[in-house]
Motif scaffolding. Structure first.
Motif: not given
Length: 284
Positions: A105-110
């Motif tokens: 999970r990361s903020r850059l995934n989306r």
């Protein structure tokens, strides 16, 4: 006593809407069935035209005329090699790309996934000119492997989206158990995750293969040697000069050209309906 007189019941509003919907679906189905009906009838008609009519004397002359090495067998083999290799490359790269996107999970995934999805909106004709120039520079023009690489690249963004959505349904506790036994992340992906999401891998494989199988523009631009052209390009040879078209042979070749895709659906239809059976895998 007077006999009871039953009045005819009027159809309700819901019934009328249902009948209208059924009629519309029937009309759409008929519109799709007419070309298929013409295809079958024209393939066994020696004097086929654009009219949908049963042949006066059915014959297999059209199939005999197109079932040669130059017209059918060599282009079909080229299509199988080209699309099969590109599909295998697409599925392998999509699995490797979807695994970290699904598990970490990361903020850059989306934003990254939206960027990947945006690349599927680009028309293939908009990038063919720079791709053609690049292939000339790196000496990949008129090569089967270069064309397969580009076909795989064009299908990879949507394949990553599909693969990630299926991979999200695999419980992580199964991977943690494999890690406890000493398996690496790659071994866990190959031996645990991918076998459990078999229907998902099948869907990605079918979608990628079908989209590549019917692709005309990419091999038409990147392949120059006639002996390397796939069936999706060689079908263009049935359209002669001055509008002269051999409709019967064109219909026969179209049926032969559709056979691999139909067989692919038949062979793996059972696996597509299997779904994910992970309920008992996480108990205990």
């Amino acid at each position: 006593m007077r006999p009871l007189v039953t009045r005819p019941t009027r159809p309700t509003r819901i019934t009328r809407r249902r009948l209208a919907a059924d009629a519309a679906l029937l009309a759409v189905g008929t519109a799709f069935m007419i070309p298929l009906l013409w295809l079958v009838m024209a393939s066994v008609d020696s004097e086929a035209t654009l009219r949908v009519r049963p042949p006066e004397s059915p014959t297999l002359e059209n199939f005999s005329a197109v079932m040669t090495d130059d017209i059918t067998f060599t282009p079909m083999l080229n299509s199988l090699l080209l699309c099969g290799g590109a599909t295998a490359l697409t599925v392998a790269c999509a699995a490797l790309a979807a695994y970290p996107l699904s598990r970490f999970r990361s903020r850059l995934n989306r934003p990254y996934m939206l960027t990947v999805l945006f690349t599927t909106c680009l028309p293939i004709t908009a990038v063919m000119v720079p791709v053609y120039g690049l292939f000339v520079q790196v000496d990949l023009i008129d090569t089967m492997q270069g064309t397969a690489f580009f076909l795989a690249t064009s299908q990879l963004p949507f394949a990553i989206w599909l693969m990630k959505n299926f991979m999200d349904g695999v419980p992580t506790v199964l991977e943690e158990a494999a890690w406890t036994d000493g398996a690496s992340a790659f071994q866990t992906l190959v031996r645990v995750v991918l076998p459990l999401m078999g229907p998902g891998v099948t869907v990605v494989t079918i979608y990628s293969f079908i989209m590549m199988w019917g692709n005309f523009f990419v091999p038409f631009m990147l392949l120059l040697t006639p002996d390397q052209l796939p069936a999706s390009v060689s079908i263009f040879t049935f359209f002669g000069n001055y509008g002269s078209i051999v409709y019967g042979q064109l219909a026969a070749f179209s049926i032969l050209y559709s056979t691999p895709v139909i067989l692919l659906y038949v062979l793996i239809s059972g696996r597509l309906g299997g779904g994910f059976t992970l309920g008992g895998a996480v108990k205990g």
